[in-house]
Design an enzyme around this catalytic site. Structure first.
Site, PDB file in Angstrom:
ATOM      1  N   LYS A   1     -35.498  57.543 -44.506  1.00  0.00           N
ATOM      2  CA  LYS A   1     -36.429  57.386 -43.382  1.00  0.00           C
ATOM      3  C   LYS A   1     -37.514  58.455 -43.450  1.00  0.00           C
ATOM      4  CE  LYS A   1     -32.977  55.043 -40.603  1.00  0.00           C
ATOM      5  NZ  LYS A   1     -31.875  55.114 -39.645  1.00  0.00           N
TER       6      LYS A   1
ATOM      7  N   GLN B   1     -29.247  59.187 -35.562  1.00  0.00           N
ATOM      8  CA  GLN B   1     -28.542  58.442 -36.608  1.00  0.00           C
ATOM      9  C   GLN B   1     -27.081  58.227 -36.209  1.00  0.00           C
ATOM     10  OE1 GLN B   1     -29.980  57.196 -39.556  1.00  0.00           O
ATOM     11  NE2 GLN B   1     -28.023  56.137 -39.617  1.00  0.00           N
TER      12      GLN B   1
ATOM     13  N   ASP C   1     -35.604  52.726 -32.033  1.00  0.00           N
ATOM     14  CA  ASP C   1     -34.537  51.842 -32.521  1.00  0.00           C
ATOM     15  C   ASP C   1     -34.363  50.634 -31.588  1.00  0.00           C
ATOM     16  OD1 ASP C   1     -33.332  52.490 -34.931  1.00  0.00           O
ATOM     17  OD2 ASP C   1     -32.108  54.100 -34.066  1.00  0.00           O
TER      18      ASP C   1
END
Ligand code: NAP
Length: 285
Positions: free
Chosen positions: A52, A96, A119
Site C-alpha cells: 500500500k 490493517q 476502507d
C-alpha cells in the site's frame, strides 16, 4: 477457453488515473495523505502495508506508517486514531487487519472519522453503501465491479452469485452488484445446493477463503468467474478459491490468482484517498 481478466492491467489504468488527478489536486495546494496503522508483526499484514505504501508513492500520494507493538492497548490505539482524525494533512486512515487478540477491531473502526474511512468499514459508510450513495467504495468489491466491467459483460439483469457473506467482501459485493441491477444470490456455509446455485450464475464471485472450493462442475458455461480468495495450497503456493484448471475451460472470463482481484483492492484504496482529500477540502468528490 476463458478470456483471462488481467487485474494488473485494469488496476494500472485506475492507478494512472488516480496519479493524474492527484497531480491536479496538488496544483490546487492539496496533497492527498494516507495514514496506515499496523499493530503487531503478522507477516502477511506487513506485506500488505508495504504494498500500500509503495502504491501511494507511485501515485504521488503521501503516506505514513504507524507501526505499533503487539502489546498496544485499546486505549493507545484509540488515542492514535483520535490524533490522526484531527490532522488536516491526513485524509485517509487505514487500520490493517487482523489486529492482535484482545483489541476490539470494531471499536477501532468506529473511532475513525467516517470522512477518513477509506476502507469504507465504518457503520456510516456501510449504511451509505446500502443506500447506493457512496462516498467511499468498499475497496475489494469495487475492484471486482471494475474487473467485471472490463470484460464488457453487462451486469444488468444477470444472475449473480456471491459465495461468502463477510462484512468486508461478501455483503458489500452483493450490494454493489444489486446497484448494478444484477439479480443477486448470496451463499454461505449453511447454503443448501451450493453447486447447483453456482452453476446458475452468469457472474460468479467467490469470497470463501478455501483453496479448490469452486470446481469446474459448479461453473456455468460462458460465465464470468471472479476469484477473491487468497489462500495457500498444500505446497504453500498462493491460490484462490477456484480450481482454475477445471473452471477455465468452462468459463467465459476468469480472474487468475495472483494478478486478479488483489491489485484492484489497492488501486481502489488510492482512489478513496484521493476522494477523501477532495471532500475534506471541498474540491468535489
Ligand atoms: P471470511 O470473513 O472468513 O468469510 C468467508 C465466507 O465464506 C463466510 O461468509 C462463510 O460463510 C463462507 N464460507 C465458508 N465456508 C463455506 C462453505 N463451505 N460453503 C459456503 N460458504 C462458505 O473471509 P473474507 O474476509 O470475506 O475473505 C474471503 C477470502 O477473500 C479470503 O481468502 C481472503 O483472504 C480473500 N480476500 C482477498 C482480498 C483481495 O484483495 N484479493 C481482499 C479481502 C479478502 P459463513 O458466514 O456462513 O461462515
Amino acid at each position: 477457453m476463458a478470456v483471462l481478466i488481467d487485474g494488473k492491467a485494469v488496476s494500472a489504468k485506475v492507478k494512472a488515473q488516480v496519479a493524474q488527478e492527484t497531480e491536479e489536486l496538488k496544483a490546487k495546494g492539496v496533497c492527498p495523505g494516507l495514514a496506515v496503522v499496523i499493530v503487531g508483526d503478522d507477516p502477511a499484514s506487513r506485506i500488505y502495508v508495504n504494498n500500500k505504501k509503495k502504491a501511494c508513492a507511485a501515485a504521488g500520494i503521501y503516506s505514513e506508517e504507524h507501526a505499533l507493538p503487539g502489546d498496544t492497548t485499546q486505549e493507545e490505539l484509540l488515542d492514535l486514531i483520535d490524533t490522526l482524525n484531527k490532522r488536516e494533512e491526513i485524509h485517509g486512515i487505514l487500520v490493517q487487519s487482523p489486529l492482535p487478540k484482545g483489541l476490539d477491531e470494531a471499536a477501532v473502526v468506529e473511532k475513525i472519522d467516517p470522512q477518513k474511512d477509506v476502507d469504507a468499514f465504518h457503520a456510516y459508510n456501510v449504511g451509505k453503501i446500502m443506500q447506493g450513495k457512496y462516498t467511499f467504495l468498499p475497496c475489494t468489491p469495487a475492484g471486482v465491479i471494475e474487473l467485471i466491467k472490463s470484460t464488457g459483460v453487462d451486469i444488468c439483469g444477470k444472475q449473480c452469485v456471491v459465495i461468502g457473506r463477510s462484512d468486508i467482501v461478501g455483503k458489500p459485493m452483493a450490494m454493489l452488484l444489486l446497484h448494478e441491477n444484477g439479480t443477486v444470490t448470496v451463499c454461505h456455509s449453511r447454503t443448501k445446493n451450493l453447486g447447483e446455485i453456482c452453476k446458475s450464475a452468469d457472474i460468479l464471485v467467490s469470497a470463501v477463503g478455501k483453496a479448490h472450493f469452486v470446481t469446474g462442475d459448479m461453473v456455468k458455461p460462458g460465465a464470468v468467474v471472479i476469484d477473491v480468495g487468497m489462500n495457500r495450497d498444500e505446497n504453500g503456493k498462493l491460490c484462490g478459491d477456484v480450481e482454475f484448471s477445471e473452471a477455465e475451460p468452462v468459463a467465459g472470463y476468469i480472474t487468475p490468482v495472483p494478478g486478479g482481484v488483489g491489485p484492484m483492492t489497492i488501486a481502489m484504496l488510492l482512489k478513496n484517498t484521493l476522494t477523501a482529500a477532495r471532500l475534506q477540502n471541498r474540491l468535489g468528490s
